[in-house]
Structures are given as structure tokens and as C-alpha cells.
Design an enzyme around this catalytic site. Structure first.
Site, short mmCIF file in Angstrom:
data_model
loop_
_atom_site.label_atom_id
_atom_site.label_comp_id
_atom_site.label_asym_id
_atom_site.label_seq_id
_atom_site.Cartn_x
_atom_site.Cartn_y
_atom_site.Cartn_z
N THR A 160 -1.99 5.65 1.58
CA THR A 160 -3.15 4.77 1.72
C THR A 160 -3.20 4.08 3.07
O THR A 160 -2.19 3.57 3.56
CB THR A 160 -3.12 3.69 0.61
OG1 THR A 160 -2.95 4.33 -0.65
CG2 THR A 160 -4.39 2.88 0.59
N LEU A 200 0.85 -1.18 0.00
CA LEU A 200 0.00 0.00 0.00
C LEU A 200 0.89 1.24 0.00
O LEU A 200 1.92 1.27 0.67
CB LEU A 200 -0.91 0.03 1.25
CG LEU A 200 -1.93 -1.09 1.40
CD1 LEU A 200 -2.66 -0.96 2.74
CD2 LEU A 200 -2.93 -1.10 0.25
N ASP A 201 0.49 2.27 -0.75
CA ASP A 201 1.22 3.53 -0.75
C ASP A 201 1.25 4.14 0.64
O ASP A 201 0.41 3.85 1.50
CB ASP A 201 0.53 4.54 -1.68
CG ASP A 201 0.67 4.19 -3.14
OD1 ASP A 201 1.51 3.34 -3.47
OD2 ASP A 201 -0.08 4.76 -3.95
N LYS A 202 2.21 5.03 0.85
CA LYS A 202 2.29 5.78 2.11
C LYS A 202 0.98 6.50 2.40
O LYS A 202 0.50 6.55 3.53
CB LYS A 202 3.44 6.80 2.04
CG LYS A 202 3.63 7.61 3.30
CD LYS A 202 4.82 8.55 3.17
CE LYS A 202 5.02 9.36 4.46
NZ LYS A 202 6.19 10.25 4.37
#
Length: 224
Positions: free
Chosen positions: A55, A51-53
Site C-alpha cells: 500500500t 500500511l502494508d508493504k
């Protein structure tokens, strides 16, 4: 260091709730979410997706190498259904639909959605009005490209709140949340939804009662 929330514990994996703003990997002296989980739960863990930072939400970590390999196979075959929630201030070009196109590298780590369809990123979505200038999106990605959902939201004219990279308005945090998972694990059906770490918005809790089991939402069948 704040504790991570364990949402599900299985013999082969755990599912944790990742906070928004926390890096996936350790960076610049700050522990990433995977290493934090290893230290907090005192066991070896293998990441099987990311997951992106920006998200928040559900993140699967395998507890053994065999499970990690099996997860990679499931993800590569598109057999793990993931559902995300996103918040935007703008009304989209269409209230529901499909975003499909190749992803191309842009400037400074950003990505662009191309018109070509050689190896496209595919995302389905529904949107719901919550309050003035607040619209909720239920997103179902069928591929796992970098920044796929963030680019898809921008492409329909509704960039995610707090996602300044893709023209989103300033907000306390990035409003993209990995909300639910649905997959078969060796004959066992895993269906999980969690609003832990979810952003707040007027009218959101009422809408979530309707979306408590997003795998029941009737997304149109993809052609081909």
C-alpha cells in the site's frame, strides 16, 4: 535511498507519503518506512497506524509520546476517517455497498472474510468505471484489521490489481493507496488528500477531480 515526501507538518505529528513496495518495519537489512523517516527528518517519530508493504499513501507519525497516545485513543474510538483508492480489473458484484464480517487467519499469512459477525471488519465502498477492465474504488474502512481492504475487495469479486496474495492480476505495483484523512485534533480539523505515489490509470485524473474531498462523499450511515 529515495527521499520520502512530507505532506503535512504539525507541531504534534507529520504526515508522509509512503511508496508502494516499502516495508513498514525494517526487515532483512532494509530500512522500513518509519526508520527511514526518522533518519531523513532527523527526529524521533512514533508510528500510530500502519500500511502494508503493497500500500502507498498517507501515513501519520507522531512527534512526541503524548501525541502518539492520543492518536491511539482516536483510532480505538473510530474517530479518524481514512479513505483509500484501489484499482481492479473486474467488475464488482455490486457497484457500492458494505463489506462486513469477522476476519479469520488463512494459510501463509493470508486472511479470510467469515460470515460470522462477532467482531467484524467493516468497510464501505463506491466504485467508478475508468476504462475497459479498469475500475476505481473509494474505500472507507471503519475498523483496522490486517489486510481488511484487500480481503474486502476480493470478497466483492474485484481483487486489487497487483495483489497476487488475494488473486489480483499481475501489475507493476499493488494498486491500493491511502488517499485521505479527516479527523479532529484537539479542536483543529485536519482534512488532507494526496495523490502523491498514486498508481496511474487512464481516466483516473478526471475522476479524482470529483473525489478531491472524499470526506464530502455521502456514505450511507451505518446501522447500529
Amino acid at each position: 535511498m529515495n527521499s520520502l515526501t512530507k505532506v503535512l507538518e504539525h507541531r504534534d505529528f507529520i504526515v508522509i507519503s509512503k511508496p508502494s513496495g516499502l516495508n513498514f518495519h525494517s526487515e532483512d537489512g532494509e530500512l522500513g518506512v518509519v526508520e527511514r523517516a526518522r533518519q531523513q527528518f532527523e527526529c524521533e517519530l512514533w508510528p500510530v497506524h500502519r500500511l502494508d508493504k503493497l500500500t502507498s499513501g498517507l501515513l501519520i507519525l507522531a512527534t512526541n509520546k503524548a501525541a502518539a497516545a492520543h492518536f491511539q485513543e482516536l483510532f480505538s474510538q473510530g474517530l479518524i476517517n481514512k479513505y483509500y483508492l484501489a484499482l481492479a480489473s473486474a467488475k464488482p458484484k455490486k457497484k457500492q455497498g458494505l463489506v462486513k464480517g469477522d476476519m479469520q487467519k488463512g494459510r501463509n499469512g493470508s486472511w479470510l472474510l467469515a460470515r460470522s459477525q462477532d467482531n467484524p471488519a467493516i468497510t464501505q465502498f463506491f466504485s467508478y468505471s475508468l476504462a475497459p477492465q479498469r475500475r476505481l474504488f473509494l474505500l472507507k474502512p471503519h475498523t483496522g484489521r490486517t489486510h481488511q481492504l484487500r480481503v474486502a475487495m476480493k470478497s466483492v469479486g474485484a481483487p486489487i490489481l497487483g495483489d497476487k496474495r488475494y488473486s489480483g492480476e499481475d501489475f507493476l505495483r499493488g494498486c491500493l493507496h491511502a488517499y485521505a484523512l479527516d479527523f479532529d485534533w484537539q479542536g483543529e480539523q485536519i482534512q488532507l488528500a494526496s495523490a502523491a505515489e498514486l498508481f496511474e490509470c487512464e481516466g483516473l485524473s478526471e475522476q479524482l477531480t470529483v473525489l478531491s474531498e472524499p470526506w464530502q462523499v455521502s456514505f450511507p450511515k451505518l446501522k447500529g
